[in-house]
Design a protein around this motif. Structure first.
Motif, PDB file in Angstrom:
ATOM      1  N   TYR A  15    -126.305 101.497  -2.459  1.00 46.07           N
ATOM      2  CA  TYR A  15    -124.968 101.435  -3.054  1.00 46.07           C
ATOM      3  C   TYR A  15    -124.724 100.131  -3.806  1.00 46.07           C
ATOM      4  O   TYR A  15    -124.131 100.104  -4.859  1.00 46.07           O
ATOM      5  CB  TYR A  15    -123.936 101.602  -1.941  1.00 46.07           C
ATOM      6  N   GLY A  16    -125.213  99.019  -3.228  1.00 42.32           N
ATOM      7  CA  GLY A  16    -124.968  97.708  -3.813  1.00 42.32           C
ATOM      8  C   GLY A  16    -123.668  97.118  -3.322  1.00 42.32           C
ATOM      9  O   GLY A  16    -122.808  97.831  -2.786  1.00 42.32           O
ATOM     10  N   THR A  32    -115.446 102.327  -8.453  1.00 41.12           N
ATOM     11  CA  THR A  32    -114.298 103.237  -8.527  1.00 41.12           C
ATOM     12  C   THR A  32    -114.177 103.936  -9.887  1.00 41.12           C
ATOM     13  O   THR A  32    -113.335 104.816 -10.048  1.00 41.12           O
ATOM     14  CB  THR A  32    -112.985 102.477  -8.243  1.00 41.12           C
ATOM     15  N   LYS A  35    -113.383 107.774 -10.605  1.00 40.38           N
ATOM     16  CA  LYS A  35    -113.277 108.439  -9.309  1.00 40.38           C
ATOM     17  C   LYS A  35    -111.832 108.740  -8.916  1.00 40.38           C
ATOM     18  O   LYS A  35    -111.594 109.238  -7.817  1.00 40.38           O
ATOM     19  CB  LYS A  35    -113.905 107.576  -8.205  1.00 40.38           C
ATOM     20  N   ILE A  37    -109.574 106.692  -8.040  1.00 43.92           N
ATOM     21  CA  ILE A  37    -109.151 105.867  -6.907  1.00 43.92           C
ATOM     22  C   ILE A  37    -107.999 104.970  -7.346  1.00 43.92           C
ATOM     23  O   ILE A  37    -108.112 104.259  -8.343  1.00 43.92           O
ATOM     24  CB  ILE A  37    -110.341 105.044  -6.372  1.00 43.92           C
ATOM     25  N   VAL A  45    -109.591  97.251  -0.713  1.00 46.89           N
ATOM     26  CA  VAL A  45    -111.006  97.090  -0.357  1.00 46.89           C
ATOM     27  C   VAL A  45    -111.541  95.758  -0.872  1.00 46.89           C
ATOM     28  O   VAL A  45    -112.356  95.107  -0.214  1.00 46.89           O
ATOM     29  CB  VAL A  45    -111.841  98.287  -0.868  1.00 46.89           C
ATOM     30  N   TYR A  49    -113.672  92.588   1.208  1.00 48.72           N
ATOM     31  CA  TYR A  49    -114.798  91.738   0.791  1.00 48.72           C
ATOM     32  C   TYR A  49    -114.388  90.266   0.808  1.00 48.72           C
ATOM     33  O   TYR A  49    -115.156  89.407   1.222  1.00 48.72           O
ATOM     34  CB  TYR A  49    -115.300  92.157  -0.597  1.00 48.72           C
ATOM     35  N   PRO A  57    -122.386  92.548   3.279  1.00 49.86           N
ATOM     36  CA  PRO A  57    -123.572  92.446   4.141  1.00 49.86           C
ATOM     37  C   PRO A  57    -124.707  93.364   3.697  1.00 49.86           C
ATOM     38  O   PRO A  57    -125.834  93.232   4.156  1.00 49.86           O
ATOM     39  CB  PRO A  57    -123.043  92.871   5.515  1.00 49.86           C
ATOM     40  N   ILE A  58    -124.419  94.288   2.770  1.00 50.02           N
ATOM     41  CA  ILE A  58    -125.415  95.326   2.457  1.00 50.02           C
ATOM     42  C   ILE A  58    -126.668  94.746   1.820  1.00 50.02           C
ATOM     43  O   ILE A  58    -127.772  95.261   2.026  1.00 50.02           O
ATOM     44  CB  ILE A  58    -124.796  96.439   1.568  1.00 50.02           C
ATOM     45  N   SER A 114    -129.086 106.369   2.192  1.00 47.31           N
ATOM     46  CA  SER A 114    -128.159 107.293   2.863  1.00 47.31           C
ATOM     47  C   SER A 114    -128.948 108.251   3.748  1.00 47.31           C
ATOM     48  O   SER A 114    -129.883 108.902   3.281  1.00 47.31           O
ATOM     49  CB  SER A 114    -127.388 108.107   1.834  1.00 47.31           C
ATOM     50  N   TYR A 125    -127.505 109.874  -6.548  1.00 40.09           N
ATOM     51  CA  TYR A 125    -128.649 108.995  -6.809  1.00 40.09           C
ATOM     52  C   TYR A 125    -129.634 109.657  -7.770  1.00 40.09           C
ATOM     53  O   TYR A 125    -130.246 108.988  -8.615  1.00 40.09           O
ATOM     54  CB  TYR A 125    -129.358 108.629  -5.500  1.00 40.09           C
ATOM     55  N   ILE A 191    -115.596 111.925   3.480  1.00 34.29           N
ATOM     56  CA  ILE A 191    -115.800 112.346   2.087  1.00 34.29           C
ATOM     57  C   ILE A 191    -114.720 113.374   1.757  1.00 34.29           C
ATOM     58  O   ILE A 191    -114.113 113.955   2.668  1.00 34.29           O
ATOM     59  CB  ILE A 191    -117.215 112.944   1.833  1.00 34.29           C
ATOM     60  N   PRO A 192    -114.473 113.615   0.472  1.00 35.89           N
ATOM     61  CA  PRO A 192    -113.484 114.638   0.127  1.00 35.89           C
ATOM     62  C   PRO A 192    -113.929 116.000   0.674  1.00 35.89           C
ATOM     63  O   PRO A 192    -115.130 116.289   0.727  1.00 35.89           O
ATOM     64  CB  PRO A 192    -113.491 114.634  -1.407  1.00 35.89           C
ATOM     65  N   SER A 245    -110.941 107.247   1.102  1.00 31.00           N
ATOM     66  CA  SER A 245    -110.583 106.637  -0.164  1.00 31.00           C
ATOM     67  C   SER A 245    -109.849 107.677  -1.008  1.00 31.00           C
ATOM     68  O   SER A 245    -109.337 108.645  -0.462  1.00 31.00           O
ATOM     69  CB  SER A 245    -111.887 106.145  -0.807  1.00 31.00           C
ATOM     70  N   GLU A 285    -118.324  98.882   5.690  1.00 26.51           N
ATOM     71  CA  GLU A 285    -117.572  99.873   6.471  1.00 26.51           C
ATOM     72  C   GLU A 285    -117.690  99.587   7.963  1.00 26.51           C
ATOM     73  O   GLU A 285    -116.769  99.858   8.727  1.00 26.51           O
ATOM     74  CB  GLU A 285    -118.091 101.297   6.208  1.00 26.51           C
TER      75      GLU A 285
HETATM   76  C1  LIG Z   1    -120.885 109.352   2.144  1.00 25.70           C
HETATM   77  C2  LIG Z   1    -120.757 107.908   1.712  1.00 25.70           C
HETATM   78  C3  LIG Z   1    -121.528 106.849   2.158  1.00 25.70           C
HETATM   79  C4  LIG Z   1    -122.551 106.871   3.290  1.00 25.70           C
HETATM   80  C5  LIG Z   1    -123.931 107.030   2.843  1.00 25.70           C
HETATM   81  C6  LIG Z   1    -124.575 105.743   2.437  1.00 25.70           C
HETATM   82  O1  LIG Z   1    -124.811 104.865   3.265  1.00 25.70           O
HETATM   83  O2  LIG Z   1    -124.852 105.613   1.244  1.00 25.70           O
HETATM   84  C7  LIG Z   1    -121.076 105.693   1.453  1.00 25.70           C
HETATM   85  C8  LIG Z   1    -121.630 104.415   1.578  1.00 25.70           C
HETATM   86  C9  LIG Z   1    -121.107 103.228   1.033  1.00 25.70           C
HETATM   87  N1  LIG Z   1    -119.913 103.061   0.381  1.00 25.70           N
HETATM   88  C10 LIG Z   1    -119.782 101.737   0.055  1.00 25.70           C
HETATM   89  C11 LIG Z   1    -118.697 101.162  -0.635  1.00 25.70           C
HETATM   90  C12 LIG Z   1    -117.696 101.887  -1.259  1.00 25.70           C
HETATM   91  N2  LIG Z   1    -117.527 103.238  -1.237  1.00 25.70           N
HETATM   92  C13 LIG Z   1    -116.442 103.617  -2.020  1.00 25.70           C
HETATM   93  C14 LIG Z   1    -115.978 104.902  -2.265  1.00 25.70           C
HETATM   94  C15 LIG Z   1    -116.551 106.097  -1.787  1.00 25.70           C
HETATM   95  N3  LIG Z   1    -117.597 106.232  -0.896  1.00 25.70           N
HETATM   96  C16 LIG Z   1    -117.864 107.584  -0.702  1.00 25.70           C
HETATM   97  C17 LIG Z   1    -118.844 108.139   0.122  1.00 25.70           C
HETATM   98  C18 LIG Z   1    -119.823 107.401   0.756  1.00 25.70           C
HETATM   99  N4  LIG Z   1    -120.039 106.036   0.626  1.00 25.70           N
HETATM  100  C19 LIG Z   1    -116.948 108.312  -1.502  1.00 25.70           C
HETATM  101  C20 LIG Z   1    -116.912 109.820  -1.606  1.00 25.70           C
HETATM  102  C21 LIG Z   1    -116.130 107.395  -2.165  1.00 25.70           C
HETATM  103  C22 LIG Z   1    -115.045 107.689  -3.157  1.00 25.70           C
HETATM  104  C23 LIG Z   1    -115.475 107.366  -4.542  1.00 25.70           C
HETATM  105  C24 LIG Z   1    -116.767 108.052  -4.899  1.00 25.70           C
HETATM  106  O3  LIG Z   1    -116.799 109.275  -4.947  1.00 25.70           O
HETATM  107  O4  LIG Z   1    -117.750 107.325  -5.112  1.00 25.70           O
HETATM  108  C25 LIG Z   1    -115.896 102.410  -2.573  1.00 25.70           C
HETATM  109  C26 LIG Z   1    -114.715 102.347  -3.502  1.00 25.70           C
HETATM  110  C27 LIG Z   1    -113.525 101.792  -2.792  1.00 25.70           C
HETATM  111  C28 LIG Z   1    -113.039 102.741  -1.726  1.00 25.70           C
HETATM  112  O5  LIG Z   1    -112.329 103.633  -2.114  1.00 25.70           O
HETATM  113  O6  LIG Z   1    -113.387 102.534  -0.569  1.00 25.70           O
HETATM  114  C29 LIG Z   1    -116.653 101.333  -2.072  1.00 25.70           C
HETATM  115  C30 LIG Z   1    -116.470  99.862  -2.363  1.00 25.70           C
HETATM  116  C31 LIG Z   1    -120.948 101.025   0.498  1.00 25.70           C
HETATM  117  C32 LIG Z   1    -121.197  99.520   0.336  1.00 25.70           C
HETATM  118  C33 LIG Z   1    -120.603  98.825   1.523  1.00 25.70           C
HETATM  119  C34 LIG Z   1    -120.950  97.381   1.600  1.00 25.70           C
HETATM  120  O7  LIG Z   1    -120.642  96.623   0.663  1.00 25.70           O
HETATM  121  O8  LIG Z   1    -121.546  96.978   2.614  1.00 25.70           O
HETATM  122  C35 LIG Z   1    -121.752 101.949   1.118  1.00 25.70           C
HETATM  123  C36 LIG Z   1    -123.087 101.711   1.777  1.00 25.70           C
END
Ligand SMILES: CC1=C(CCC(=O)O)c2cc3nc(cc4[nH]c(cc5[nH]c(cc1n2)c(C)c5CCC(=O)O)c(CCC(=O)O)c4C)C(CCC(=O)O)=C3C
Ligand SMILES: [Fe+2]
Length: 394
Positions: A15-16, A32, A35, A37, A45, A49, A57-58, A114, A125, A191-192, A245, A285
């Motif tokens: 994810y980064g 975002t 999306k 958001i 969020v 950070y 931490p990722i 993931s 991906y 997730i949605p 989200s 998270e």
């Molecule tokens: C299923 C799932 C995983 C688990 C699988 C996996 O491990 O990959 C995951 C991982 C992660 N999600 C992460 C961070 C964020 N996810 C966001 C937003 C979203 N996540 C979604 C789903 C998932 N996300 C979805 C459906 C959204 C809505 C927007 C979209 O459809 O994309 C947003 C936007 C702000 C917010 O709305 O929260 C952020 C910043 C980080 C990095 C954390 C770090 O910095 O350590 C990680 C590993």
């Protein structure tokens, strides 16, 4: 023999996250973009950070993962570089691929961080990599990218969860909390609902995101009981979600872990173990949503709360991930390798189907992908997975 042959490189896709305060806003804009958001959520969020000095931490987690993968690959005589490419921050997938292609790599294997298959953890991906290849133009001619099989069902991922959760239960026992009075919350990323309904392979019933977690839980909980030496069936476990989200009117998977803690309090539960089985390592998270927010919720409710570790670089997980790399390589060589799987559902499919892991159930976007066929835009609508809310309790 090189067990990773014919691959020239392993691309870990993740994810980064920001590496400092100045990265937070541009990272959040990337995360975002498109999306829907709301700004409010973006700022909230960003604040998470900021509490950690603007450093996610990722990135350190992924560096440790790469070191562990390199060591295990080398120990097996697999000769291939391991590089990281992120969706939302440097090194971007496009940067990693440009470097690999410049160094002459032709056959690349990607391994997403993931564990479960949904649009966010799988198809997106595959789209990111296809877009990055397209961006390289002619330079990418003849370059192919395959993908490892999803790893939530691997023996090593299961073993890592068992060890981490048993350790957490022992910590609670030291505080006088018995296994039978401690509720196990298996926490994953919300997730949605539309993404849940489009997750996994719609041609394969019971392969959706929730079902993947439930299949793991079914095997995991008895293994934890065995590890603790307690009677089978005494640990009560259920799924809960974090990190919802999106706009307020959109439906996402529930219950949120904080809401569930309040309900458990009303039910008389005084001890909870939160196990972040949805996250491979200590992402934001985990350190914010669980260690900060949910821990505060539990404290306010007077619930004893312990958070189990994430799989991280547990040796069993690393072994399983490298098994999956070698398995995919064997298949690429035309062999028929063993497909280890710890779950009763049987091993996850090798290649994603044309309609698998869609962003929105019932919608083929026609966005190009690697590692499997792409369905044309608005093709025939295959079945949806049900959204079985709250079915996960036992
Ligand atoms: C299923 C799932 C995983 C688990 C699988 C996996 O491990 O990959 C995951 C991982 C992660 N999600 C992460 C961070 C964020 N996810 C966001 C937003 C979203 N996540 C979604 C789903 C998932 N996300 C979805 C459906 C959204 C809505 C927007 C979209 O459809 O994309 C947003 C936007 C702000 C917010 O709305 O929260 C952020 C910043 C980080 C990095 C954390 C770090 O910095 O350590 C990680 C590993
Ligand atoms: Fe996320």
């Amino acid at each position: 023999m090189n067990p990773a042959h014919p691959y020239d490189a392993l691309l870990l896709v993740s994810y980064g996250g920001p590496n400092g305060p100045e990265d937070v806003l541009p990272f959040m804009r990337n995360a975002t973009r498109g999306k829907g958001i709301p700004d409010e959520r973006l700022l909230e969020v960003s604040g998470h950070y900021a509490r950690f000095g603007g450093v996610s931490p990722i990135n350190a987690c992924n560096e440790r993962l790469i070191e562990a993968l390199r060591a295990e690959l080398a120990a097996r005589g697999a000769e291939l570089p391991v590089v990281l490419g992120n969706r939302n921050w440097h090194p971007f997938i496009s940067e990693a691929l440009a470097e690999l292609v410049a160094s002459g790599a032709k056959r690349i294997l990607m391994l997403p961080t993931s564990a479960y298959a949904s649009y966010s953890g799988c198809r997106q991906y595959r789209e990111d990599v296809a877009a990055a290849l397209a961006g390289l133009g002619e330079d990418a001619d003849g370059v192919t990218v395959d993908k490892t099989r999803t790893f939530y069902d691997s023996p090593g991922f299961l073993q890592a969860q068992v060890d981490r959760i048993a350790t957490a239960y022992r910590r609670l026992e030291e505080q006088g909390r018995k296994a039978e009075e401690t509720r196990l919350l298996l926490v994953t990323h919300s997730i949605p609902v539309a993404m849940q309904e489009g997750s996994g392979d719609p041609e394969r019933p019971g392969s959706d995101y929730i079902a993947q977690h439930l299949a793991l839980a079914e095997v995991l909980v008895p293994r934890v009981e065995d590890a603790l030496g307690v009677e089978r069936g005494i640990i009560r476990a259920e799924l809960a979600y974090c990190s919802r989200s999106g706009p307020p009117q959109a439906r996402w998977l529930e219950p949120d872990v904080n809401d569930r803690l309040a309900e458990l309090k009303d039910e008389g539960v005084a001890s909870v173990c939160c196990a972040p089985i949805g996250f491979v390592s200590d992402h934001m998270e985990v350190v914010y949503d669980l260690d900060t927010e949910a821990a505060e919720t539990a404290e306010g409710l007077g619930i004893d709360y312990v958070r189990a570790g994430t799989a991280g670089t547990h040796p069993a997980l690393i072994a399983s991930l490298v098994d999956l790399v070698c398995e995919r390589a064997a298949r690429a060589r035309g062999e028929d390798p063993e497909r280890p799987c710890a779950l009763e559902s049987g091993p996850w499919h090798e290649e994603c189907g044309p309609h698998s892991c869609r962003m929105i159930a019932g919608l083929d976007t026609g966005i190009p992908v690697v590692a499997g066929p792409a369905a044309p835009k608005n093709g025939e609508p295959p079945p949806r997975h049900p959204h079985r809310a709250r079915e996960a309790q036992r």
